[in-house]
Write a protein that holds these residues in place. Structure first.
Motif, PDB file in Angstrom:
ATOM      1  N   THR A  62       0.795  -1.228   0.000  1.00 36.83           N
ATOM      2  CA  THR A  62       0.000   0.000   0.000  1.00 36.83           C
ATOM      3  C   THR A  62       0.827   1.277   0.000  1.00 36.83           C
ATOM      4  O   THR A  62       0.286   2.353  -0.233  1.00 36.83           O
ATOM      5  CB  THR A  62      -0.941   0.027   1.214  1.00 36.83           C
ATOM      6  N   GLY A  63       2.117   1.164   0.276  1.00 39.52           N
ATOM      7  CA  GLY A  63       2.950   2.357   0.289  1.00 39.52           C
ATOM      8  C   GLY A  63       4.390   2.044   0.640  1.00 39.52           C
ATOM      9  O   GLY A  63       4.713   0.926   1.053  1.00 39.52           O
ATOM     10  N   VAL A  64       5.241   3.045   0.440  1.00 36.78           N
ATOM     11  CA  VAL A  64       6.670   2.930   0.718  1.00 36.78           C
ATOM     12  C   VAL A  64       7.172   4.272   1.241  1.00 36.78           C
ATOM     13  O   VAL A  64       6.585   5.309   0.965  1.00 36.78           O
ATOM     14  CB  VAL A  64       7.470   2.547  -0.555  1.00 36.78           C
ATOM     15  N   ASP A  65       8.268   4.227   1.992  1.00 35.35           N
ATOM     16  CA  ASP A  65       8.929   5.466   2.389  1.00 35.35           C
ATOM     17  C   ASP A  65      10.391   5.180   2.692  1.00 35.35           C
ATOM     18  O   ASP A  65      10.779   4.036   2.917  1.00 35.35           O
ATOM     19  CB  ASP A  65       8.223   6.140   3.575  1.00 35.35           C
ATOM     20  N   LYS A  71       9.797  12.039  -0.694  1.00 34.87           N
ATOM     21  CA  LYS A  71       8.599  11.378  -1.181  1.00 34.87           C
ATOM     22  C   LYS A  71       8.990  10.070  -1.853  1.00 34.87           C
ATOM     23  O   LYS A  71      10.004  10.002  -2.548  1.00 34.87           O
ATOM     24  CB  LYS A  71       7.916  12.298  -2.192  1.00 34.87           C
ATOM     25  N   ALA A  72       8.185   9.024  -1.640  1.00 33.94           N
ATOM     26  CA  ALA A  72       8.399   7.734  -2.295  1.00 33.94           C
ATOM     27  C   ALA A  72       7.067   7.280  -2.871  1.00 33.94           C
ATOM     28  O   ALA A  72       6.032   7.370  -2.201  1.00 33.94           O
ATOM     29  CB  ALA A  72       8.937   6.705  -1.302  1.00 33.94           C
ATOM     30  N   GLU A  73       7.091   6.823  -4.126  1.00 37.21           N
ATOM     31  CA  GLU A  73       5.864   6.436  -4.813  1.00 37.21           C
ATOM     32  C   GLU A  73       6.012   5.077  -5.478  1.00 37.21           C
ATOM     33  O   GLU A  73       7.105   4.718  -5.928  1.00 37.21           O
ATOM     34  CB  GLU A  73       5.515   7.462  -5.899  1.00 37.21           C
ATOM     35  N   LEU A 128      14.542   1.267   3.052  1.00 35.51           N
ATOM     36  CA  LEU A 128      13.275   1.477   2.368  1.00 35.51           C
ATOM     37  C   LEU A 128      12.230   0.676   3.134  1.00 35.51           C
ATOM     38  O   LEU A 128      12.411  -0.531   3.346  1.00 35.51           O
ATOM     39  CB  LEU A 128      13.367   0.997   0.920  1.00 35.51           C
ATOM     40  N   THR A 129      11.170   1.338   3.587  1.00 37.67           N
ATOM     41  CA  THR A 129      10.127   0.651   4.329  1.00 37.67           C
ATOM     42  C   THR A 129       8.937   0.389   3.416  1.00 37.67           C
ATOM     43  O   THR A 129       8.434   1.305   2.759  1.00 37.67           O
ATOM     44  CB  THR A 129       9.687   1.467   5.562  1.00 37.67           C
ATOM     45  N   LEU A 130       8.518  -0.885   3.382  1.00 40.10           N
ATOM     46  CA  LEU A 130       7.378  -1.312   2.580  1.00 40.10           C
ATOM     47  C   LEU A 130       6.198  -1.525   3.529  1.00 40.10           C
ATOM     48  O   LEU A 130       6.357  -2.168   4.577  1.00 40.10           O
ATOM     49  CB  LEU A 130       7.691  -2.619   1.855  1.00 40.10           C
TER      50      LEU A 130
END
Length: 164
Positions: A62-65, A71-73, A128-130
């Protein structure tokens, strides 16, 4: 006794390195996170990996950062009117008993508003967090490499801004 402990450590050492680039959360396994080294003035950088789901329940990324980017997309490449284009996606489904590959010219993570370029050099790593809908969050270490790993599309994202 010392020789036995040393022998055991020597035998186990390769197993530790074999899994050094694999991360787990719930039933999901994320393997081989990498990014290609780009020129220091590149406005963005992409990250790639494979999500394996050997379980019986589907999940969704659902997202990453990442602390190295403002910003991470999540992005994908799609063919539109005989032209390959990149577009942002809200999430990526991870099927039960399947896998999803994040690779050049496929799904990938775009890191924008880069903050810490010192970690974007060959041989370095960055976190990188998933975020998954069911499994939760996991932080992986992305390996920065001068060249893409063997078997990947060698097209880089240096001209990402021109592809939109």
């Amino acid at each position: 006794m010392f020789k036995n402990a040393l022998l055991l450590a020597a035998l186990l050492l390769p197993a530790c390195f074999a899994n050094a680039d694999e991360f787990k959360v719930g039933e999901l396994k994320i393997s081989h996170p990498w990014s290609q080294e780009l020129p220091s003035n590149a406005p963005t950088v992409a990250a790639y990996f494979v999500i394996h789901n050997p379980g019986t329940t589907a999940d969704r990324l659902t997202g990453v950062d990442s602390p190295i980017a403002g910003k991470a997309e999540l992005h994908e490449h799609v063919m539109q009117l005989d032209l390959m284009k990149m577009q942002q996606v809200a999430s990526v489904d991870v099927p039960a008993g399947g896998e999803v590959r994040f690779a050049p010219m496929a799904y990938h993570v775009m890191l924008l508003d880069l903050k810490d370029r010192s970690l974007l050099q060959d041989g370095k790593h960055f976190p990188l967090t998933l975020h998954f809908a069911k499994a939760g969050a996991v932080t992986v270490e992305v390996s920065v490499q001068k060249q893409p790993p063997a078997g990947t599309d060698e097209m880089s994202h240096m001209d990402h801004a021109h592809a939109q």
